[in-house]
Design a protein around this motif. Structure first.
Motif, PDB file in Angstrom:
ATOM      1  N   HIS A  84       0.646  -1.214   0.083  1.00 51.80           N
ATOM      2  CA  HIS A  84      -0.002  -0.135   0.176  1.00 51.80           C
ATOM      3  C   HIS A  84       0.655   1.114   0.052  1.00 51.80           C
ATOM      4  O   HIS A  84       0.587   2.319  -0.636  1.00 51.80           O
ATOM      5  N   PHE A  85       1.968   1.296   0.741  1.00 51.37           N
ATOM      6  CA  PHE A  85       2.692   2.472   0.889  1.00 51.37           C
ATOM      7  C   PHE A  85       3.420   2.649  -0.676  1.00 51.37           C
ATOM      8  O   PHE A  85       3.369   3.714  -1.216  1.00 51.37           O
ATOM      9  N   ARG A  86       3.701   1.504  -1.455  1.00 53.22           N
ATOM     10  CA  ARG A  86       4.421   1.802  -2.753  1.00 53.22           C
ATOM     11  C   ARG A  86       3.306   2.299  -3.600  1.00 53.22           C
ATOM     12  O   ARG A  86       3.767   3.002  -4.458  1.00 53.22           O
ATOM     13  N   ASN A  87       2.031   1.884  -3.421  1.00 48.75           N
ATOM     14  CA  ASN A  87       0.960   2.448  -4.219  1.00 48.75           C
ATOM     15  C   ASN A  87       0.230   3.708  -3.765  1.00 48.75           C
ATOM     16  O   ASN A  87      -0.795   3.980  -4.332  1.00 48.75           O
ATOM     17  N   ARG A  88       0.908   4.204  -3.092  1.00 47.41           N
ATOM     18  CA  ARG A  88       0.552   5.668  -2.417  1.00 47.41           C
ATOM     19  C   ARG A  88      -0.853   5.586  -1.647  1.00 47.41           C
ATOM     20  O   ARG A  88      -1.662   6.513  -1.552  1.00 47.41           O
ATOM     21  N   ASN A  89      -1.183   4.338  -1.026  1.00 50.75           N
ATOM     22  CA  ASN A  89      -2.341   4.235  -0.271  1.00 50.75           C
ATOM     23  C   ASN A  89      -1.901   4.370   1.188  1.00 50.75           C
ATOM     24  O   ASN A  89      -1.879   3.684   1.820  1.00 50.75           O
ATOM     25  N   PHE A  90      -1.630   5.624   1.482  1.00 52.46           N
ATOM     26  CA  PHE A  90      -0.845   6.001   2.648  1.00 52.46           C
ATOM     27  C   PHE A  90      -1.644   5.431   3.843  1.00 52.46           C
ATOM     28  O   PHE A  90      -1.209   5.330   5.069  1.00 52.46           O
ATOM     29  N   ASP A  91      -2.995   5.993   3.772  1.00 55.86           N
ATOM     30  CA  ASP A  91      -3.893   5.736   4.847  1.00 55.86           C
ATOM     31  C   ASP A  91      -3.957   4.342   5.403  1.00 55.86           C
ATOM     32  O   ASP A  91      -3.856   3.878   6.634  1.00 55.86           O
ATOM     33  N   ILE A  92      -4.026   3.364   4.505  1.00 56.13           N
ATOM     34  CA  ILE A  92      -4.044   1.969   4.791  1.00 56.13           C
ATOM     35  C   ILE A  92      -2.732   1.491   5.088  1.00 56.13           C
ATOM     36  O   ILE A  92      -2.840   0.722   6.357  1.00 56.13           O
ATOM     37  N   ALA A  93      -1.780   1.867   4.338  1.00 60.69           N
ATOM     38  CA  ALA A  93      -0.262   1.499   4.865  1.00 60.69           C
ATOM     39  C   ALA A  93       0.054   2.096   6.313  1.00 60.69           C
ATOM     40  O   ALA A  93       0.574   1.190   7.264  1.00 60.69           O
ATOM     41  N   ASP A 115       7.306   7.024   9.421  1.00 63.33           N
ATOM     42  CA  ASP A 115       7.822   8.529   9.380  1.00 63.33           C
ATOM     43  C   ASP A 115       7.937   8.971   7.916  1.00 63.33           C
ATOM     44  O   ASP A 115       7.609  10.281   7.683  1.00 63.33           O
ATOM     45  N   ARG A 116       8.240   8.054   6.924  1.00 65.42           N
ATOM     46  CA  ARG A 116       8.242   8.575   5.718  1.00 65.42           C
ATOM     47  C   ARG A 116       6.910   8.912   5.209  1.00 65.42           C
ATOM     48  O   ARG A 116       6.511   9.644   4.393  1.00 65.42           O
ATOM     49  N   ILE A 117       5.860   8.217   5.480  1.00 67.15           N
ATOM     50  CA  ILE A 117       4.474   8.271   5.118  1.00 67.15           C
ATOM     51  C   ILE A 117       4.112   9.825   5.672  1.00 67.15           C
ATOM     52  O   ILE A 117       3.469  10.598   4.939  1.00 67.15           O
ATOM     53  N   ALA A 118       4.465  10.156   6.887  1.00 66.48           N
ATOM     54  CA  ALA A 118       4.141  11.460   7.604  1.00 66.48           C
ATOM     55  C   ALA A 118       4.810  12.628   6.672  1.00 66.48           C
ATOM     56  O   ALA A 118       4.326  13.701   6.611  1.00 66.48           O
ATOM     57  N   GLU A 119       5.931  12.504   6.108  1.00 69.91           N
ATOM     58  CA  GLU A 119       6.795  13.363   5.302  1.00 69.91           C
ATOM     59  C   GLU A 119       6.013  13.681   4.018  1.00 69.91           C
ATOM     60  O   GLU A 119       5.975  14.908   3.441  1.00 69.91           O
ATOM     61  N   VAL A 120       5.221  12.738   3.317  1.00 70.49           N
ATOM     62  CA  VAL A 120       4.782  12.822   1.979  1.00 70.49           C
ATOM     63  C   VAL A 120       3.239  12.680   1.647  1.00 70.49           C
ATOM     64  O   VAL A 120       2.762  12.921   0.982  1.00 70.49           O
TER      65      VAL A 120
END
Length: 137
Positions: A84-93, A115-120
């Motif tokens: 999910h992170f790689r596919n930009r589904n940040f909430d699910i990731a 932390d990387r999700i929080a940045e982008v």
């Protein structure tokens, strides 16, 4: 299982030995060539200085024969989160990485990716790549 990898399919250069404690130089060649299955998880995708393209880094958690149900569940949850992170589904990731931290509170990979999700998450550029570019070998 999505988190299984045959030993022959694992690029030994991509195993992050500093996190796994696995030093393939200490393993006899005959044992390195066995076709055993492992419970693995993706850690990240990196671009290494001097090489073209990105390389997926995996962590070998346990041999499949010795893996507990908790090991398999953790690897499956982390693998789903990373997808999910790689596919930009940040909430699910984010939700899934939090679940990983519930299973293993000291897991640095889950925390680093949160932390990387929080940045982008709020301002993800159109040319964003989920990998990390290493500037030294």
């Amino acid at each position: 299982r999505s988190n299984r990898a045959d030993s022959e399919a694992i690029d030994t250069a991509s195993i992050n030995t500093s996190r796994t404690g696995l030093d393939l130089a200490d393993v006899p060649e005959s044992e390195r060539n066995l076709s055993l299955s492992f419970v693995c998880r993706p850690l990240d995708t990196v671009a290494v200085k001097g090489r073209k393209g990105y390389v997926m880094i995996f962590e070998v958690l346990e041999s499949e024969l010795c893996a507990s149900n908790d090991d398999v569940s953790f690897a499956d949850t982390f693998t789903q989160a990373y997808s999910h992170f790689r596919n930009r589904n940040f909430d699910i990731a984010s939700t899934l990485f939090q679940a990983c931290l519930q299973m293993r509170p000291d897991d640095l990979a889950s925390q680093n990716l949160l932390d990387r999700i929080a940045e982008v998450a709020d301002h993800c550029p159109s040319d964003w790549h989920p990998g990390v570019e290493m500037d030294s070998k």
